[in-house]
Structures are given as structure tokens and as C-alpha cells.
Design a protein around this motif. Sequence first.
Motif, PDB file in Angstrom:
ATOM      1  N   ILE A 162       8.427 -13.094   1.168  1.00 18.92           N
ATOM      2  CA  ILE A 162       7.537 -12.461   0.529  1.00 18.92           C
ATOM      3  C   ILE A 162       7.753 -11.914  -1.162  1.00 18.92           C
ATOM      4  O   ILE A 162       9.154 -11.562  -0.988  1.00 18.92           O
ATOM      5  CB  ILE A 162       7.265 -11.277   1.439  1.00 18.92           C
ATOM      6  N   THR A 212       8.671  -6.655   8.868  1.00 18.37           N
ATOM      7  CA  THR A 212       7.675  -7.418   9.057  1.00 18.37           C
ATOM      8  C   THR A 212       7.377  -7.457  10.494  1.00 18.37           C
ATOM      9  O   THR A 212       6.123  -8.303  11.030  1.00 18.37           O
ATOM     10  CB  THR A 212       8.913  -9.127   9.071  1.00 18.37           C
ATOM     11  N   LYS A 218       3.805  -5.648   9.825  1.00 13.39           N
ATOM     12  CA  LYS A 218       2.935  -6.387   9.748  1.00 13.39           C
ATOM     13  C   LYS A 218       2.420  -7.576  10.463  1.00 13.39           C
ATOM     14  O   LYS A 218       0.989  -7.151  10.694  1.00 13.39           O
ATOM     15  CB  LYS A 218       3.893  -7.452   8.580  1.00 13.39           C
ATOM     16  N   ILE A 270      -4.666 -11.536   5.025  1.00 10.66           N
ATOM     17  CA  ILE A 270      -4.401 -10.376   4.187  1.00 10.66           C
ATOM     18  C   ILE A 270      -5.195 -11.644   2.711  1.00 10.66           C
ATOM     19  O   ILE A 270      -4.507 -12.875   2.285  1.00 10.66           O
ATOM     20  CB  ILE A 270      -2.753 -11.031   3.873  1.00 10.66           C
ATOM     21  N   LYS A 316      -3.900  -9.790  -0.530  1.00 12.03           N
ATOM     22  CA  LYS A 316      -2.456  -9.664  -1.555  1.00 12.03           C
ATOM     23  C   LYS A 316      -1.366  -9.184  -0.500  1.00 12.03           C
ATOM     24  O   LYS A 316      -1.606  -8.139   0.589  1.00 12.03           O
ATOM     25  CB  LYS A 316      -3.153  -9.032  -1.945  1.00 12.03           C
ATOM     26  N   GLU A 317      -0.127  -9.279  -0.900  1.00 14.67           N
ATOM     27  CA  GLU A 317       1.243  -8.845   0.036  1.00 14.67           C
ATOM     28  C   GLU A 317       2.262  -8.757  -1.364  1.00 14.67           C
ATOM     29  O   GLU A 317       2.519  -9.883  -1.862  1.00 14.67           O
ATOM     30  CB  GLU A 317       1.838  -9.662   1.234  1.00 14.67           C
ATOM     31  N   GLU A 318       2.849  -7.872  -1.651  1.00 18.39           N
ATOM     32  CA  GLU A 318       4.191  -7.794  -1.895  1.00 18.39           C
ATOM     33  C   GLU A 318       5.028  -6.442  -2.386  1.00 18.39           C
ATOM     34  O   GLU A 318       4.616  -5.056  -1.451  1.00 18.39           O
ATOM     35  CB  GLU A 318       3.811  -7.643  -3.448  1.00 18.39           C
ATOM     36  N   TYR A 319       6.553  -6.490  -1.902  1.00 23.62           N
ATOM     37  CA  TYR A 319       6.838  -6.126  -1.675  1.00 23.62           C
ATOM     38  C   TYR A 319       7.353  -5.021  -3.041  1.00 23.62           C
ATOM     39  O   TYR A 319       7.218  -5.938  -4.700  1.00 23.62           O
ATOM     40  CB  TYR A 319       8.845  -5.806  -1.454  1.00 23.62           C
ATOM     41  N   LEU A 375       6.363  -2.308   1.534  1.00 21.65           N
ATOM     42  CA  LEU A 375       4.999  -3.020   1.265  1.00 21.65           C
ATOM     43  C   LEU A 375       4.055  -2.775   1.206  1.00 21.65           C
ATOM     44  O   LEU A 375       3.141  -1.799   1.628  1.00 21.65           O
ATOM     45  CB  LEU A 375       5.193  -3.903   3.181  1.00 21.65           C
ATOM     46  N   LEU A 419      -0.011  -4.332   1.669  1.00 18.13           N
ATOM     47  CA  LEU A 419      -0.824  -5.201   2.056  1.00 18.13           C
ATOM     48  C   LEU A 419      -2.623  -4.895   1.146  1.00 18.13           C
ATOM     49  O   LEU A 419      -2.661  -3.676   1.777  1.00 18.13           O
ATOM     50  CB  LEU A 419      -0.500  -5.050   3.448  1.00 18.13           C
ATOM     51  N   GLN A 420      -2.766  -5.791   1.358  1.00 21.63           N
ATOM     52  CA  GLN A 420      -4.170  -5.745   1.136  1.00 21.63           C
ATOM     53  C   GLN A 420      -5.084  -6.078   1.907  1.00 21.63           C
ATOM     54  O   GLN A 420      -5.249  -7.893   2.166  1.00 21.63           O
ATOM     55  CB  GLN A 420      -4.984  -6.077   0.010  1.00 21.63           C
ATOM     56  N   TYR A 458      -5.947  -1.134   1.781  1.00 19.47           N
ATOM     57  CA  TYR A 458      -5.029  -1.575   0.456  1.00 19.47           C
ATOM     58  C   TYR A 458      -3.934  -0.400   0.811  1.00 19.47           C
ATOM     59  O   TYR A 458      -4.171   0.584   0.699  1.00 19.47           O
ATOM     60  CB  TYR A 458      -5.496  -1.019  -0.870  1.00 19.47           C
TER      61      TYR A 458
END
Length: 211
Positions: A54, A123, A126, A142, A144-147, A156, A158-159, A172
Motif C-alpha cells: 500500500i 492489514t 482491512k 476498494i 482508494k487506499e493509502e497510508y 490507513l 480506505l475508500q 471514506y
Amino acid sequence: MKNIYLLTLLIALTSTTFSFSQIKAVSETGDQVLLFENGTWEYVNTKDLEAKEIPLNPTNFTKPKEADFLLKSTKINVGFWLNSKKWKFHKAVNNEEAEYEMQLKGGDLYGMILTEKIEMPITTLKKVVLENAKGVAPDIKIIKEEYRVVNGTKVLLLQLNGTMQGLKFSYYGYYYSFEGGTVQFITYTAQNLLEDYVPEIEKLLNGFVKL
């Protein structure tokens, strides 16, 4: 009436999607499956659930200057700076899994804060969110995902997009777990409204702080 329907449906989905209960089973042949409330089931594709790399957003996110009120969790040492002129908030009454609920004043954007004293790898959190979400919205994805590093804490983002009873919805939010517990700071609305609300969502979420 339209607003009431949207809120009721999204809260119902959140109540199911973001609790930590997992409905898993093993078939006679040893394959892992997910059981849904409607009586259907599907094989768990373990490859899809494996943690992938990620990305880390290089931006340092900080609370907005207009965030004038610190809402503190009563369960774990985290807080949420928000703009009290724009957001209504109160202890959760519609979702027993949540600690607080909120709504953008005059809008169809909602928020929810879920906290637990249980620590888990991000994780794993998630995976739990996705597996439970599929029980009521099998098409959940998912988007969008990013740290991110938010006020010095790595979280984290998450969209998630999915469909429930014909309603296309988006979640979101920020997810975080540490030795003191786990927090899910979630906003949600209809998919066609999300783009317009992202600026307000970002301002709200970036008020998250570890105390």
C-alpha cells in the motif's frame, strides 16, 4: 423523507459492515468460505485478501485551523478535532457498535467513530472490514487506499464503494490500531455526492489525533 431513507440505510449498512464479528466457515473439502446473512456463501480467495503493498502519501496531513472542538474517545486515547460550526455530533444512538455519530449540517454526509480496546494489525482490520462488507454489499470494492501520516500518526485511508438495496454508497475513512486499541473514523454518503463532499471529508478526518 429522502434524507431519512439515506441515513437509515447507510447506518444499517455500517452496523453490519464495520463490526468485528466475522462469519467464516470451512467446507467439507477444507476450503475457506464466507457465509452471508441471506444464506448464500462464496469461497474466500486468499490471494485477494493477502496484504499488498500500500503506498504512503508523502504529504503530512494536519488538522485544519477552523477545527475548534476536540471530541475525545472515552475508550482509548484518541481524539477528533472538528469544526463545530459545520458538524453536528453526539454519542451514537443508531449504531450500538459506534461511539459517536455526526452529520454535516445541511448535508447528506455522515460520520461515525468506532473504537475498541483490541489491537490488531492494520492489514487484519482491512480484511475484517472487507469480509463483513461483502455480507451486505457483495460488490464492495476498494477504490482508494493509502497510508497517511496525520498529525504525526500513520493511518490507513480506505475508500469503499458498493451497492445496497439499489443505493450506490461510498465510505471514506481512516483506520488505525495501536497497543491501546483500534479506531475506525468513517464518513459515508451516496456515490454521486462523494466528489463534492471530499473537501469537507478531508478536513474532518485530518482532525484525528493520538492523545
